[in-house]
Design an enzyme around this catalytic site. Structure first.
Site, PDB file in Angstrom:
ATOM      1  N   ARG A 413       0.841  -1.187   0.000  1.00  0.00           N
ATOM      2  CA  ARG A 413       0.000   0.000   0.000  1.00  0.00           C
ATOM      3  C   ARG A 413       0.882   1.245   0.000  1.00  0.00           C
ATOM      4  O   ARG A 413       1.867   1.321   0.745  1.00  0.00           O
ATOM      5  CB  ARG A 413      -0.927   0.015   1.214  1.00  0.00           C
ATOM      6  CG  ARG A 413      -2.078  -0.977   1.155  1.00  0.00           C
ATOM      7  CD  ARG A 413      -3.087  -0.573   0.074  1.00  0.00           C
ATOM      8  NE  ARG A 413      -4.201  -1.504  -0.024  1.00  0.00           N
ATOM      9  CZ  ARG A 413      -4.253  -2.533  -0.858  1.00  0.00           C
ATOM     10  NH1 ARG A 413      -3.222  -2.774  -1.660  1.00  0.00           N
ATOM     11  NH2 ARG A 413      -5.307  -3.315  -0.903  1.00  0.00           N
ATOM     12  N   GLU A 442      -1.723   7.645  -5.288  1.00  0.00           N
ATOM     13  CA  GLU A 442      -1.942   7.024  -6.590  1.00  0.00           C
ATOM     14  C   GLU A 442      -3.366   7.191  -7.097  1.00  0.00           C
ATOM     15  O   GLU A 442      -3.630   7.081  -8.303  1.00  0.00           O
ATOM     16  CB  GLU A 442      -1.610   5.532  -6.541  1.00  0.00           C
ATOM     17  CG  GLU A 442      -2.564   4.695  -5.716  1.00  0.00           C
ATOM     18  CD  GLU A 442      -2.188   3.210  -5.735  1.00  0.00           C
ATOM     19  OE1 GLU A 442      -3.059   2.411  -6.092  1.00  0.00           O
ATOM     20  OE2 GLU A 442      -1.040   2.882  -5.408  1.00  0.00           O
ATOM     21  N   HIS A 474       0.565  -0.246  -9.905  1.00  0.00           N
ATOM     22  CA  HIS A 474      -0.302  -1.166  -9.166  1.00  0.00           C
ATOM     23  C   HIS A 474      -0.666  -2.386 -10.026  1.00  0.00           C
ATOM     24  O   HIS A 474      -1.844  -2.755 -10.148  1.00  0.00           O
ATOM     25  CB  HIS A 474      -1.574  -0.442  -8.707  1.00  0.00           C
ATOM     26  CG  HIS A 474      -2.126  -0.992  -7.426  1.00  0.00           C
ATOM     27  ND1 HIS A 474      -2.492  -0.201  -6.371  1.00  0.00           N
ATOM     28  CD2 HIS A 474      -2.376  -2.257  -7.033  1.00  0.00           C
ATOM     29  CE1 HIS A 474      -2.951  -0.952  -5.374  1.00  0.00           C
ATOM     30  NE2 HIS A 474      -2.889  -2.211  -5.765  1.00  0.00           N
TER      31      HIS A 474
END
Length: 512
Positions: A413, A442, A474
């Site tokens: 994360r 993000e 990601h």
């Protein structure tokens, strides 16, 4: 009640959105039942969870509607003012109607209301068939108006959709937010297969590229469930709107849910399920890929070779992982798989987790403190979930504790790293390199094409311009095996909710 009070009560009825539609005869008789009350600021007229045995009409001031949030706290749903009628639908129904959904209390400055006892109102209607018919007529008008608004919203949201025949089938309507091409390409075939073999059960899944937030939640009108991804925002205000739209379930097509207010989900009586594990190997292997890309300067080397520059110089000099000390912070499923891969390099493995794993120790890993990780490790992998206790694990205070030249890898994360501290660490050479699949901010950029636009996040621009940073957007989870698992589990979660009617702890993969 004196004549002045009756006259005032009659005027209040005439100004009411609902009661103004009653016949003059009913309003005259109803005015005789009405009792004025001046509620000081904070006075509770109706409490959440209590039976409603009276309705109120607001003459002046503000009434606040609030709801207790699961786990503590109070959420204000909305406020209403003069002319509003509250509790009427409950009182007009059966005497033992359902309890109040929210607490009604006088707002700032207090509120003057007129109270109508439910028993007296029902007795009035029962004694005069014309009054009963009048109430039914008004309720019909109100419901028709509200249903037209709902139908209009559904029609607008349905524009352009191709809807399969649902005749004779039980249908679960799902709106899938933040839909990239791969989402639709992978969900549509599996949904079609489910519908073909569903034995009278059908999932109708529609897709939108919009991310869920308080503005886009209204698109879910007419749907039973929504399907969300990592950057959809489901805070308490958004969840309230989803609930008002008729949504009863949130299906997360991912494991993480840090952008979802779970307490609010429970407060508004909704269910939520996730995909707890899809391919832990995918994330662990991607973390190692980032390490090797940073350590062996793969990105820079590849660019040079593609430009027909086949020379070597010190800017491409890497280091062996064999014999180095590697720290893994977070040893859940993914962390344990990563630990096993790291041992294959012949590295010295240190680990940190509040829940220590026998499997990690059996493969030669040693659990130590966070400080020992910082002080001794040449490479640090961040594999923890994002919790209040883990947010900004890497921060300004930690920089002086790190071994000089350490390589940081984060595939978990973005919030585990304070971005400003990361930039400082790179610029001061405390951090020798960094591999990121996640980024603290993000949500504004990832899963979107910014190639033709200016990025306004200066920290992100700095990281993208650094030769010592390798960043992917990601995608650590993004393997064929993982996507198949995400889609199949999400469909299973929807089916368990919509057709098996499983709720709470009985719903597999639910978040409690």
């Amino acid at each position: 009640m004196n004549d002045d009070s009756k006259s005032t009560a009659r005027a209040v009825l005439d100004a009411s959105r609902w009661a103004s539609k009653f016949s003059d005869s009913l309003k005259d008789d109803l005015a005789k039942l009405m009792m004025p009350f001046n509620g000081p600021e904070g006075h509770v007229f109706i409490s959440e969870g209590e039976p409603i045995n009276e309705f109120i009409i607001v003459e002046s001031g503000i009434i606040s509607r609030t709801k207790h949030v699961s786990g503590g706290g109070i959420h204000e749903i909305d406020t209403v003012g003069p002319g509003s009628t509250l509790g009427f639908l409950h009182v007009a129904g059966h005497p033992d109607d359902e309890v109040s959904f929210a607490t009604l209390a006088a707002g700032k400055g207090g509120a003057k209301v007129w109270i109508v006892p439910g028993g007296h109102f029902r007795k009035l209607c029962n004694s005069n068939p014309e009054h009963s018919s009048d109430v039914i007529r008004v309720l019909t008008l109100v419901l028709r108006a509200e249903s037209k608004l709902l139908r209009a919203a559904v029609v607008v949201n349905s524009a352009g959709r191709e809807v399969a025949s649902t005749e004779g089938k039980k249908v679960l309507k799902v709106l899938c937010y933040d839909t990239a091409s791969w989402v639709k390409e992978n969900f549509e075939p599996q949904v079609a297969t489910f519908n073909d073999t569903g034995k009278g059960r059908m999932i109708q899944m529609d897709f939108t590229q919009d991310r869920l937030d308080v503005k886009t939640a209204r698109s879910a009108v007419g749907y039973d469930a929504v399907c969300l991804f990592v950057n959809d925002t489901a805070d308490i205000n958004t969840i309230q709107i989803l609930s008002m739209c008729g949504v009863n379930m949130i299906a997360m097509r991912c494991a993480g849910y840090d952008r979802v207010d779970i307490k609010a989900v429970k407060t508004f009586g909704m269910e939520i399920a996730r995909v707890p594990a899809y391919s832990p190997y995918a994330v662990a292997e991607h973390a190692v890929a980032l390490l090797m890309s940073v350590c062996r300067r793969i990105t820079k080397a590849s660019k040079r070779v593609k430009m027909a520059n086949f020379t070597l110089d010190s800017s491409l000099l890497g280091m062996d992982i064999h014999g180095k000390t590697v720290g893994v912070m977070g040893t859940g499923k993914i962390g344990q798989i990563l630990c096993r891969i790291i041992t294959g390099f012949g590295a010295n493995l240190l680990a940190y987790d509040v829940f220590e794993s026998d499997a990690v120790e059996e493969m030669g890993g040693q659990y130590v403190t966070q400080e020992d990780i910082y002080k001794n490790c040449d490479v640090i992998f961040l594999m923890m979930p994002l919790l209040p206790a883990t947010k900004h694990t890497i921060c300004d205070e930690v920089l002086p504790l790190l071994k000089k030249g350490v390589i940081l890898i984060n595939t978990s994360r973005g919030g585990l790293i304070d971005t400003s501290a990361l930039v400082k660490g790179l610029q001061s050479d405390i951090i020798g390199g960094c591999g990121l699949d996640v980024y603290e901010n993000e949500g504004d950029y990832f899963f979107q094409d910014w190639s033709g636009k200016a990025i306004e996040d200066n920290a992100l621009v700095t990281l993208l311009g650094s030769n010592r940073v390798v960043m992917t957007a990601h995608q650590a989870f993004f393997t064929r095996e993982a996507i198949d698992k995400i889609v199949s589990t999400t469909i299973e979660n929807l089916s368990n909710f919509g057709f098996q009617k499983l709720r709470g702890d009985e719903l597999p993969n639910s978040i409690q």
